[in-house]
Design an enzyme around this catalytic site. Structure first.
Site, PDB file in Angstrom:
ATOM      1  N   HIS A 177       0.563  -4.576  11.269  1.00  0.00           N
ATOM      2  CA  HIS A 177       0.291  -5.288   9.964  1.00  0.00           C
ATOM      3  C   HIS A 177       1.490  -4.649   9.025  1.00  0.00           C
ATOM      4  O   HIS A 177       1.907  -3.305   9.036  1.00  0.00           O
ATOM      5  CB  HIS A 177      -1.070  -4.978   9.698  1.00  0.00           C
ATOM      6  CG  HIS A 177      -1.539  -3.293   9.328  1.00  0.00           C
ATOM      7  ND1 HIS A 177      -1.416  -2.740   8.417  1.00  0.00           N
ATOM      8  CD2 HIS A 177      -2.095  -2.521  10.395  1.00  0.00           C
ATOM      9  CE1 HIS A 177      -1.919  -1.493   8.534  1.00  0.00           C
ATOM     10  NE2 HIS A 177      -2.216  -1.396   9.726  1.00  0.00           N
ATOM     11  N   ASP A 179       0.393  -4.234   5.662  1.00  0.00           N
ATOM     12  CA  ASP A 179      -0.094  -3.820   4.349  1.00  0.00           C
ATOM     13  C   ASP A 179      -0.237  -2.230   4.708  1.00  0.00           C
ATOM     14  O   ASP A 179      -0.376  -1.702   5.674  1.00  0.00           O
ATOM     15  CB  ASP A 179      -1.444  -4.287   4.000  1.00  0.00           C
ATOM     16  CG  ASP A 179      -2.454  -4.234   4.894  1.00  0.00           C
ATOM     17  OD1 ASP A 179      -2.079  -4.643   6.222  1.00  0.00           O
ATOM     18  OD2 ASP A 179      -3.676  -4.105   4.854  1.00  0.00           O
ATOM     19  N   ASP A 212       0.995   4.489   9.602  1.00  0.00           N
ATOM     20  CA  ASP A 212       0.201   3.402   9.842  1.00  0.00           C
ATOM     21  C   ASP A 212       0.496   2.200   8.911  1.00  0.00           C
ATOM     22  O   ASP A 212       0.127   2.615   7.595  1.00  0.00           O
ATOM     23  CB  ASP A 212      -1.534   3.831   9.554  1.00  0.00           C
ATOM     24  CG  ASP A 212      -2.524   2.908   9.593  1.00  0.00           C
ATOM     25  OD1 ASP A 212      -2.042   1.531  10.236  1.00  0.00           O
ATOM     26  OD2 ASP A 212      -3.485   3.146   8.981  1.00  0.00           O
ATOM     27  N   GLU A 246      -4.699  -5.831   7.181  1.00  0.00           N
ATOM     28  CA  GLU A 246      -5.690  -5.134   8.012  1.00  0.00           C
ATOM     29  C   GLU A 246      -6.374  -4.190   7.601  1.00  0.00           C
ATOM     30  O   GLU A 246      -7.530  -3.881   7.791  1.00  0.00           O
ATOM     31  CB  GLU A 246      -4.570  -4.615   9.109  1.00  0.00           C
ATOM     32  CG  GLU A 246      -5.312  -3.969  10.403  1.00  0.00           C
ATOM     33  CD  GLU A 246      -6.057  -2.827  10.143  1.00  0.00           C
ATOM     34  OE1 GLU A 246      -6.561  -2.291  11.073  1.00  0.00           O
ATOM     35  OE2 GLU A 246      -5.611  -1.893   9.268  1.00  0.00           O
ATOM     36  N   GLU A 247      -5.945  -3.601   6.600  1.00  0.00           N
ATOM     37  CA  GLU A 247      -6.738  -2.349   5.878  1.00  0.00           C
ATOM     38  C   GLU A 247      -8.031  -2.749   5.082  1.00  0.00           C
ATOM     39  O   GLU A 247      -8.501  -2.014   4.576  1.00  0.00           O
ATOM     40  CB  GLU A 247      -6.004  -1.387   5.060  1.00  0.00           C
ATOM     41  CG  GLU A 247      -4.650  -0.884   5.737  1.00  0.00           C
ATOM     42  CD  GLU A 247      -4.983   0.344   6.712  1.00  0.00           C
ATOM     43  OE1 GLU A 247      -6.213   0.326   6.973  1.00  0.00           O
ATOM     44  OE2 GLU A 247      -3.894   0.691   7.331  1.00  0.00           O
ATOM     45  N   ASP A 275      -1.236  -3.766  19.930  1.00  0.00           N
ATOM     46  CA  ASP A 275      -1.348  -3.612  18.482  1.00  0.00           C
ATOM     47  C   ASP A 275      -1.522  -1.880  18.362  1.00  0.00           C
ATOM     48  O   ASP A 275      -1.222  -1.261  19.155  1.00  0.00           O
ATOM     49  CB  ASP A 275      -2.678  -4.287  18.010  1.00  0.00           C
ATOM     50  CG  ASP A 275      -2.698  -4.405  16.541  1.00  0.00           C
ATOM     51  OD1 ASP A 275      -1.506  -4.029  15.845  1.00  0.00           O
ATOM     52  OD2 ASP A 275      -3.577  -5.070  15.995  1.00  0.00           O
ATOM     53  N   HIS A 557      -4.241   7.452   5.882  1.00  0.00           N
ATOM     54  CA  HIS A 557      -5.182   7.210   5.134  1.00  0.00           C
ATOM     55  C   HIS A 557      -5.145   8.277   4.164  1.00  0.00           C
ATOM     56  O   HIS A 557      -6.527   7.990   3.045  1.00  0.00           O
ATOM     57  CB  HIS A 557      -6.563   6.668   5.639  1.00  0.00           C
ATOM     58  CG  HIS A 557      -6.404   5.536   6.465  1.00  0.00           C
ATOM     59  ND1 HIS A 557      -7.605   4.577   6.662  1.00  0.00           N
ATOM     60  CD2 HIS A 557      -5.367   4.682   6.827  1.00  0.00           C
ATOM     61  CE1 HIS A 557      -6.966   3.443   7.490  1.00  0.00           C
ATOM     62  NE2 HIS A 557      -5.844   3.626   7.568  1.00  0.00           N
TER      63      HIS A 557
HETATM   64 ZN   LIG Z   1      -3.394   0.382  10.456  1.00  0.00          ZN
END
Ligand SMILES: [Zn+2]
Length: 588
Positions: A177, A179, A212, A246-247, A275, A557
Site C-alpha cells: 500500500h 498510504d 510500513d 490500507e491504514e 502482501d 505507527h
Molecule cells: Zn501496512
C-alpha cells in the site's frame, strides 16, 4: 505481567556456569516470537525475542523429534542461474545499494497520510497528495512504467501487469500500500529526524512509511526495475496491486482493486497473493521466518438499552445506564474461553519452535511435543497459553468495550444507553459464533431486567420494562480469513525462497540457518479483499526484525519509524528471487 502467573512454566535445568534466566523472560521469549502484533488494524509484525546463547542446548530432542514443522530445502533459481549470478553482483555493488536507499528515501518524502473518515476521492482534497506520489513513482521507475501495463483504479489505486510469455500459467500477485499512518503534529519533536525527511544516517533510512509499507511497495518496484534492466522477460505474469488507504480499512483502495483484478484474472486466478505482514528474527538461538497464513476476523457489536424516561426524583431501581453497566460487567466477567486446536497456525508455530529452536527449555519442548498425540498435554499447553495475555489474545476471540454513551441531563432519567464492544475473532471461529455467544451471554440478564431482547434483527425474548438490542451499527463484520495451507506448493516455493535469500544475503550455504513457520495476523491487511483471488495468501515481506524484545519493531505507527538499508536490500533480493522461483515452478 505478574511473576506469580508464570508458575506453570516448565524451566530447563541450566548448565552451572550460566546465569539462570528468569521464568518470565523465558516465557516471554516464547510468546514474542509468536506474536504478530497489530497496530490500529493495519500491518501485523512479528516481534522476536533474541534467544539466549547461554541456555541448555536441547539439540538431541531437536534432532530426534519428528515434529510437524517439515522444512523444504533452499530454493535457488535454476533456469535463471546465470541471471541470478548477475543480479547478485548487482546487489553487491555500492552504486546500486546507494540507489536503493535513494528510492526509498524519496518515496518517504511524499507524505501519503491517510485519515479516518475521509470523503470520496475527488471530493476530499487530502487524497490529492497521492498525485505527486504517482509522479514520483513514474519518474523513479521508468523501465517499469514503459514495460508494464499500468492501470489506475479509483484514481489512486494502481495495478501493474507484466505479461508473461505463457498465459496458461497463473500469475503471481504482489500487494503493497501507498498510504502511511499520519504523524501526530505534537510528536514531531520526538523524531530523531523529521518524519518525512527520509534521512539516511549511514545505516538506517528514517521516516513514516520506511517500514510500513513503502519498503514493501518500493522493494517490489525496485525488483521489477532491476529485472527489466537485466533483460529478464517472465514466462509467468507478474501483477502488483497497490491500494492507498490500507491504514483506514482499504475501502477506497484494495476494495476497488479486487473486483478489477478478479475481472482480469478470474476467481482464484492467481498462483498466490503476497502482501505486507511479517518477517524473520531470532528466537531461542535460532532464526525463524514467520509467514502470516491467517488473519483474525473483526466485528463491532452495539449493546443498546432503552427504558422509560422521566424525572430523576422518581427513579426505577435501574436506569438504562445501570442496566447497560450490568450487561457490560457481565461481558467482562465472562471472557471468551480459549479454544486452541492443532489446526491453529500458532500451534504450527509452536511445533516449529519445539522442533528447531536449539535453546528452548527442555520441559517446554517436551510439553509441545507431547501435545501432538496427548489430549492432556494439549489442554495443559492451552492452559499455559491462556495465562499470557498476548498469547491468549492472539489465539482466541477478544472483546473490548471501546465506546459508551447515555444520558443527557443530571436530573432526567436516561431513555437510552449504548456501548460498542469490539471483537477480534479467532481464526478458528466465526462471526456467527461470536455474535451467538454475545446473545447467549446476555439473554439471562435481559430476562432478569424484564427487557424485550432483539439481537441482530431477530426477536430473542419479550419483556415489559424496556428493551435490549444488539446490533452491527458499522456493518463492518469480517470473517477470519481462510487459512492458507502450508502443505500446498505456494508455501513450499515461498519457504525455499526465504531460506535461499537468507543464505544468499549472508554468503551462507546449507539448509539450517533459518526455519519457516506459519503465523497469525491479529489485525487485517489489504488481503481482506483478495480472498477470492487465490487460495494461498501470505502476509510476509522478509523484513529483518533482529532481536526485538517486545512490541512492534521499527517505530511502526509511532515515532521514529525506520528501515535498515541492509534489511531493505535483503527485501529486494527476496522479491527478486521469489519472482524467478515462481517463474520456474511447475507446481503453481
Ligand atoms: Zn501496512
Amino acid at each position: 505481567m505478574q511473576e506469580k502467573t508464570l508458575d506453570f512454566l516448565p524451566v530447563a535445568s541450566e548448565p552451572h556456569a550460566c546465569p539462570k534466566p528468569s521464568r518470565k523472560s523465558k516465557f516471554k521469549a516464547l510468546l514474542h516470537v509468536l506474536i504478530l502484533a497489530l497496530v490500529a488494524g493495519a500491518i501485523g509484525t512479528a516481534a522476536f525475542h533474541g534467544g539466549t546463547s547461554c541456555g541448555r542446548k536441547d539439540s538431541s530432542i531437536a534432532e530426534t523429534f519428528d515434529g510437524t514443522c517439515g522444512q523444504v530445502d533452499v530454493l535457488f533459481p535454476q533456469r535463471h542461474s546465470q541471471l541470478w549470478a548477475n543480479l547478485t553482483a548487482t546487489f553487491g555493488s555500492r552504486d546500486y545499494q546507494s540507489k536503493t536507499i535513494t528510492w526509498l528515501s524519496e518515496a518517504i518524502q511524499v507524505p501519503t497520510e491517510s485519515w479516518d473518515a475521509m470523503g470520496p476521492v475527488g471530493e476530499d482534497p487530502r487524497w490529492e497528495v497521492l498525485a505527486p506520489f504517482h509522479e514520483y513513482l513514474e519518474k523513479a521507475f521508468p523501465l517499469v512504467y514503459s514495460n508494464l501495463k499500468v492501470t489506475k483504479v479509483n484514481t489512486y489505486g494502481i495495478i501493474y501487469e507484466w505479461k508473461g510469455t505463457s498465459p496458461e500459467l497463473k500469475p503471481v500477485l504482489f500487494a503493497a500500500h501507498q498510504d502511511v499512518v499520519p504523524v501526530e503534529t505534537n510528536t514531531v519533536d520526538e523524531w530523531n529526524y523529521p518524519p518525512f525527511s527520509g534521512h539516511f544516517d549511514g545505516e538506517k533510512i528514517w521516516g513514516r512509511g520506511a517500514s510500513d509499507d513503502k519498503s514493501g511497495l518500493i522493494g517490489v518496484l525496485v525488483a521489477l526495475e532491476t529485472l527489466i534492466s537485466h533483460g529478464y522477460q517472465p514466462t509467468r505474469s507478474i501483477v502488483l496491486a497497490s491500494g492507498f488507504d490500507e491504514e483506514v480499512s482499504g475501502l477506497r483502495g484494495a476494495a476497488t482493486l479486487a473486483p478489477v483484478l478478479q475481472d482480469l484474472y478470474g476467481k482464484n486466478g492467481f498462483a498466490f497473493v503476497i502482501d505486507e505482514g511479517s518477517g524473520f528474527g531470532k528466537e531461542y538461538g535460532t532464526t525463524f521466518a514467520m509467514v502470516g497464513t491467517a488473519e483474525k476476523g473483526y466485528t463491532d457489536v452495539e449493546v443498546k438499552v432503552a427504558s422509560a424516561g422521566g424525572h430523576s426524583s422518581l427513579p426505577p431501581d435501574h436506569t438504562s445506564i445501570g442496566i447497560l453497566s450490568a450487561m457490560l460487567t457481565h461481558l467482562e466477567s465472562n471472557p471468551f474461553k480459549l479454544e486452541f486446536s492443532r489446526d491453529h497456525p500458532l500451534y504450527g508455530s509452536l511445533q516449529c519452535l519445539a522442533t528447531h529452536a536449539t535453546n528452548m527449555p527442555h520441559d517446554l519442548r517436551k510439553l509441545i511435543r507431547a501435545s501432538t498425540t496427548s489430549d492432556d498435554a494439549m489442554s495443559k499447553l492451552t492452559s499455559t497459553m491462556s495465562k499470557d495475555r498476548s498469547m491468549k489474545n492472539l489465539i482466541g476471540t477478544t472483546q473490548a468495550i471501546d465506546l459508551i454513551s447515555g444520558g443527557i441531563k443530571a436530573n432526567a432519567l436516561p431513555e437510552q444507553a449504548a456501548a460498542i464492544v469490539n471483537h477480534r475473532i479467532s481464526v478458528t471461529s466465526s462471526l456467527k459464533a461470536t455474535k451467538d455467544r454475545d446473545v447467549q451471554l446476555l439473554t439471562g440478564l435481559a430476562s432478569q431486567f424484564n427487557l424485550s431482547f432483539t439481537a441482530f434483527g431477530e426477536v430473542v425474548a419479550r419483556g415489559s420494562e424496556g428493551s435490549l438490542t444488539l446490533g452491527d451499527p458499522f456493518h463492518d463484520g469480517l470473517e477470519p480469513a481462510p487459512i492458507t495451507s502450508t502443505d500446498a506448493a505456494p508455501f513450499q516455493v515461498l519457504s525455499g525462497t526465504i531460506r535461499a535469500t537468507f543464505n544468499s544475503h549472508r554468503g551462507l550455504t546449507g539448509p539450517d540457518h533459518i526455519f519457516v513457520t506459519p503465523g497469525t495476523m491479529s489485525g487485517n491487511t489489504d488481503t481482506r479483499y483478495y480472498w477470492d483471488l487465490a487460495p494461498s495468501i501470505f502476509r510476509y515481506n522478509h523484513q529483518n526484525f533482529g532481536d526485538v524484545l517486545i512490541g512492534v519493531p521499527k517505530g511502526i505507527h509511532t515515532v521514529n519509524e525506520y528501515m535498515e538499508a541492509d534489511s531493505f536490500m535483503e527485501m529486494i533480493e527476496f522479491f527478486t528471487m521469489l519472482i524467478l522461483n515462481t517463474d520456474e515452478s511447475t507446481h503453481l
